[in-house]
Design a protein around this motif. Structure first.
Motif, short mmCIF file in Angstrom:
data_model
loop_
_atom_site.label_atom_id
_atom_site.label_comp_id
_atom_site.label_asym_id
_atom_site.label_seq_id
_atom_site.Cartn_x
_atom_site.Cartn_y
_atom_site.Cartn_z
N ARG A 46 36.96 -13.74 22.41
CA ARG A 46 37.40 -13.70 23.80
C ARG A 46 36.67 -12.62 24.58
O ARG A 46 36.33 -12.81 25.75
CB ARG A 46 38.90 -13.46 23.87
N VAL A 64 39.27 -13.66 16.71
CA VAL A 64 39.69 -14.37 17.93
C VAL A 64 39.51 -13.45 19.14
O VAL A 64 38.97 -13.84 20.17
CB VAL A 64 41.15 -14.84 17.83
N LEU A 109 50.64 -10.43 15.03
CA LEU A 109 49.56 -9.54 15.48
C LEU A 109 48.99 -10.05 16.81
O LEU A 109 49.17 -11.22 17.15
CB LEU A 109 48.45 -9.52 14.42
N PRO A 110 48.29 -9.19 17.52
CA PRO A 110 47.62 -9.68 18.73
C PRO A 110 46.62 -10.78 18.36
O PRO A 110 46.01 -10.72 17.29
CB PRO A 110 46.92 -8.44 19.29
N THR A 111 46.47 -11.74 19.22
CA THR A 111 45.57 -12.89 19.04
C THR A 111 45.68 -13.54 17.65
O THR A 111 44.70 -13.87 17.02
CB THR A 111 44.08 -12.53 19.31
N SER A 112 46.90 -13.69 17.19
CA SER A 112 47.09 -14.29 15.87
C SER A 112 47.57 -15.74 15.97
O SER A 112 47.77 -16.39 14.95
CB SER A 112 48.11 -13.48 15.08
N GLY A 113 47.76 -16.23 17.19
CA GLY A 113 48.20 -17.61 17.33
C GLY A 113 49.65 -17.75 17.76
O GLY A 113 50.25 -18.81 17.60
N LYS A 114 50.22 -16.70 18.31
CA LYS A 114 51.63 -16.74 18.70
C LYS A 114 51.88 -17.76 19.81
O LYS A 114 52.81 -18.56 19.72
CB LYS A 114 52.09 -15.35 19.19
N THR A 115 51.05 -17.71 20.84
CA THR A 115 51.27 -18.61 21.96
C THR A 115 51.07 -20.06 21.52
O THR A 115 51.81 -20.95 21.94
CB THR A 115 50.33 -18.23 23.12
N THR A 116 50.10 -20.26 20.66
CA THR A 116 49.85 -21.60 20.15
C THR A 116 51.11 -22.14 19.46
O THR A 116 51.57 -23.25 19.74
CB THR A 116 48.69 -21.57 19.14
N ARG A 117 51.68 -21.34 18.61
CA ARG A 117 52.88 -21.77 17.88
C ARG A 117 54.08 -21.87 18.82
O ARG A 117 54.91 -22.77 18.68
CB ARG A 117 53.19 -20.79 16.75
N TRP A 156 48.44 -19.44 9.86
CA TRP A 156 47.38 -20.11 10.61
C TRP A 156 47.09 -21.51 10.10
O TRP A 156 47.00 -22.47 10.85
CB TRP A 156 46.13 -19.23 10.54
P1 ADP Z 1 48.21 -15.04 20.66
O1 ADP Z 1 49.20 -15.70 21.55
O2 ADP Z 1 48.80 -14.50 19.40
O3 ADP Z 1 47.37 -14.03 21.35
P2 ADP Z 1 46.87 -17.60 20.76
O4 ADP Z 1 47.96 -18.55 20.45
O5 ADP Z 1 46.47 -17.44 22.17
O6 ADP Z 1 47.21 -16.17 20.13
O7 ADP Z 1 45.67 -18.04 19.85
C1 ADP Z 1 44.41 -17.43 19.88
C2 ADP Z 1 43.36 -18.46 19.61
O8 ADP Z 1 43.44 -18.92 18.30
C3 ADP Z 1 43.44 -19.66 20.52
O9 ADP Z 1 42.13 -19.96 20.95
C4 ADP Z 1 43.96 -20.76 19.65
O10 ADP Z 1 43.41 -21.98 20.00
C5 ADP Z 1 43.54 -20.34 18.27
N1 ADP Z 1 44.57 -20.67 17.29
C6 ADP Z 1 45.79 -20.13 17.25
N2 ADP Z 1 46.51 -20.59 16.21
C7 ADP Z 1 45.72 -21.46 15.57
C8 ADP Z 1 45.88 -22.27 14.39
N3 ADP Z 1 47.02 -22.29 13.70
N4 ADP Z 1 44.84 -23.02 14.01
C9 ADP Z 1 43.70 -23.01 14.71
N5 ADP Z 1 43.49 -22.27 15.82
C10 ADP Z 1 44.46 -21.51 16.26
#
Ligand code: ADP
Ligand code: MG
Length: 409
Positions: free
Chosen positions: A185, A181, A12-20, A256
């Motif tokens: 933002r 999230v 999903l949007p802003t679900s942590g994709k880039t983080t992973r 997450w």
């Molecule tokens: P997306 O790429 O899906 O839009 P992001 O990776 O940018 O999402 O993550 C959105 C926010 O959530 C960021 O501020 C990130 O630090 C936080 N976040 C993402 N994944 C996790 C996680 N597994 N645990 C804690 N915080 C997370």
């Protein structure tokens, strides 16, 4: 069997994709580094060489010094090693704005052909970027929404064309959390804007205004929020990956709250799919990642529901007798892939499915599965308790199937 060098991240949007995706990139980078000496030339000679016509198809090597694994520079798109090149491609690296996904007419620039024309262009750009680099030796982490089934199918086909294969990493996150999230933002963006306006108004402190003005580059495009309607619409349009389809498998999932150990485990499985270690005996399992998680927060309930029911379907298909129907099939009671703690007492470890008179097929099982998921989507009090939730869901689904089969006769 081809190795999976295209890793499609979805969620999903802003679900942590880039983080992973960043974590995965760093992980792969370190594995590539450590494997370059251990991979025998023989095993590589089996894989066809990159066969694109243009010799300069590779992305440029990092222009900046490689950053530490925990925070890979995302603008740095390529890591090279003797055996693999690693690439990171995302909307941000291609300068694609979140607004391309916005279908609401009022937000549409005047010159645009149709509501989703911008999104189509963006997809074409992503497609070209993937196609340019993909090969059996070029690992691509494709970070993005990748939310359209047909789009993932196209990527799957493209991987095949490049004589490699794709896999999917689903980033699971509850809708509410992801929305939170985005709202965060939006709020920060709003505050920034207000600050800037105030600074401009206070013309006296012009220096401050300049400072605020002179900082657009400071805005991390990665942090750019979606407008609420764009965000909601994307969630509505999102097409969950389905591990039963060729193009969504192998499917890996991270939620997450998955801790470092769990994350590493899933990444190791991805590496196995990428580097082909044990590729010969690789079976495509939908649920490799549900291994003994101690707590699954309620928000991940839907993912557990999907995974466990898909696993049961898979198990039934794999285990039912070849000839005719009838009889019973035993499936593990514990969450998919999870080795349950105590192995004692086979019977307690297994759930019994009583098959109907004739062989059951995938469409029929999927129909039941969807019906069951539909019934339980809202949660029935099972969502509270982690690993137990998985077991209870499985039990409940098997009960549901037994009822259905009995009625079918
Ligand atoms: P997306 O790429 O899906 O839009 P992001 O990776 O940018 O999402 O993550 C959105 C926010 O959530 C960021 O501020 C990130 O630090 C936080 N976040 C993402 N994944 C996790 C996680 N597994 N645990 C804690 N915080 C997370
Ligand atoms: Mg992102």
């Amino acid at each position: 069997m081809p190795v999976c060098t295209l890793i499609i991240v979805t969620g999903l949007p802003t679900s942590g994709k880039t983080t992973r995706a960043r974590q995965l990139y760093a992980y792969l980078e370190s594995r590539i580094g450590s494997s370059s000496s251990s991979v025998s030339p023989d095993s590589l000679s089996n894989s066809p060489p990159p066969q694109q016509a243009e010799p300069q198809q590779q992305s440029q090597p990092p222009s900046q010094p490689t950053s530490p694994p925990s925070t890979p520079q995302l603008q740095t798109k390529t890591t090279t090693s003797p055996h693999y090149r690693l690439h990171y491609i995302s909307d941000t690296t291609l300068s694609i704005s979140r607004t391309v996904y916005d279908l609401s007419p009022e937000n549409l620039p005047a010159h645009v052909r149709s509501a989703n024309a911008l999104e189509k262009d963006a997809r074409a750009a992503v497609y070209a970027a993937v196609k340019r680099v993909l090969s059996p030796r070029d690992i691509v982490v494709l970070d993005g929404l990748n939310y359209i089934k047909g789009w993932r199918y196209q990527l799957f086909c493209e991987a095949k064309n490049a004589r490699t294969a794709s896999c999917v990493l689903q980033v699971g996150c509850s809708v509410d959390r992801a929305r939170g999230v985005n709202e965060g933002r939006l709020k920060r963006q709003e505050e920034k804007r207000a600050k800037k306006e105030k600074a401009t108004e206070d013309a006296a402190s012009s220096a401050e205004a300049e400072a605020a003005d002179g900082k657009p580059a400071d805005d991390d495009p990665e942090q750019e929020p979606y407008t609420p309607s764009n965000w909601e619409n994307l969630v509505f349009r999102y097409e969950e990956p389905n591990a039963m389809t060729r193009w969504d498998s192998p499917l890996f999932t991270l939620v997450w709250d998955d801790d470092e150990a769990q994350t590493r485990q899933v990444f190791a499985q991805i590496w196995d799919a990428v580097a082909g270690e044990g590729a010969a005996k690789r079976v495509i399992r939908p649920n490799q990642s549900t291994v003994q998680r101690d707590k699954d927060p309620g928000g991940d309930y839907l993912y557990v529901l999907e995974r466990e029911t898909q696993d049961i379907v898979k198990q039934i298909l794999a285990r039912q007798p070849e000839d005719g129907g009838g009889g019973e099939v035993r499936v593990p009671r514990a969450g998919s892939g999870g080795s349950s703690s105590g192995r004692a007492g086979q019977d307690e470890e297994e759930l019994v499915v009583h098959l109907p008179g004739k062989k059951v097929g995938l469409p029929q099982l999927q129909r039941y599965r969807r019906a069951f998921v539909g019934l339980n989507r809202g949660g029935i009090g099972l969502e509270a308790v982690g690993k137990l939730a998985a077991e209870r869901l499985r039990e409940s689904f098997v009960g549901y199937l037994n009822d259905a089969f009995e009625k079918d006769g």
